[in-house]
Write a protein that holds these residues in place. Structure first.
Motif, PDB file in Angstrom:
ATOM      1  N   LEU A 106      36.944  63.779  28.532  1.00 45.42           N
ATOM      2  CA  LEU A 106      35.663  64.078  29.183  1.00 45.42           C
ATOM      3  C   LEU A 106      35.762  63.967  30.703  1.00 45.42           C
ATOM      4  N   ALA A 107      36.445  62.943  31.188  1.00 44.61           N
ATOM      5  CA  ALA A 107      36.575  62.743  32.634  1.00 44.61           C
ATOM      6  C   ALA A 107      37.344  63.891  33.286  1.00 44.61           C
ATOM      7  N   SER A 108      38.312  64.471  32.571  1.00 42.64           N
ATOM      8  CA  SER A 108      39.084  65.574  33.139  1.00 42.64           C
ATOM      9  C   SER A 108      38.231  66.819  33.361  1.00 42.64           C
ATOM     10  N   ARG A 109      37.086  66.864  32.722  1.00 42.60           N
ATOM     11  CA  ARG A 109      36.145  67.973  32.893  1.00 42.60           C
ATOM     12  C   ARG A 109      35.042  67.632  33.894  1.00 42.60           C
ATOM     13  N   ASP A 110      35.217  66.519  34.595  1.00 48.47           N
ATOM     14  CA  ASP A 110      34.247  66.037  35.592  1.00 48.47           C
ATOM     15  C   ASP A 110      32.894  65.703  34.989  1.00 48.47           C
ATOM     16  N   PHE A 111      32.872  65.294  33.713  1.00 54.59           N
ATOM     17  CA  PHE A 111      31.630  64.844  33.094  1.00 54.59           C
ATOM     18  C   PHE A 111      31.445  63.369  33.427  1.00 54.59           C
ATOM     19  N   PRO A 112      30.234  62.942  33.767  1.00 55.62           N
ATOM     20  CA  PRO A 112      29.988  61.502  33.898  1.00 55.62           C
ATOM     21  C   PRO A 112      30.229  60.844  32.532  1.00 55.62           C
TER      22      PRO A 112
END
Length: 73
Positions: free
Chosen positions: A55-61
């Motif tokens: 998720l973080a790799s997609r810039d999602f909080p």
């Protein structure tokens, strides 16, 4: 109930994993939802970092919160 039988309520969200979850991975897609909308994936010890990093790799909080001990299955 699916073809493989019932899945316990607190099962890891990683595809194919049936381990007991120990953490909540809370996230949202800011391009679609505002701050009031949060989604939750459950994660076992083995997959918590994988799901968080995905998720973080997609810039999602994203935030990881431990499940309280003693949560019934």
């Amino acid at each position: 109930m699916g073809l493989g039988g019932e899945i316990p309520a607190h099962t890891c969200s990683r595809a194919g994993c049936r381990e007991t979850a120990v953490s909540r991975v809370e996230w949202r897609n800011p391009r679609i939802h505002g701050p009031e909308r949060t989604k939750v994936w459950l994660a076992c010890e083995e997959h918590v970092e994988y799901l968080r990093d995905f998720l973080a790799s997609r810039d999602f909080p994203v935030a990881v919160v431990p499940l309280p001990s003693g949560v019934e299955q």
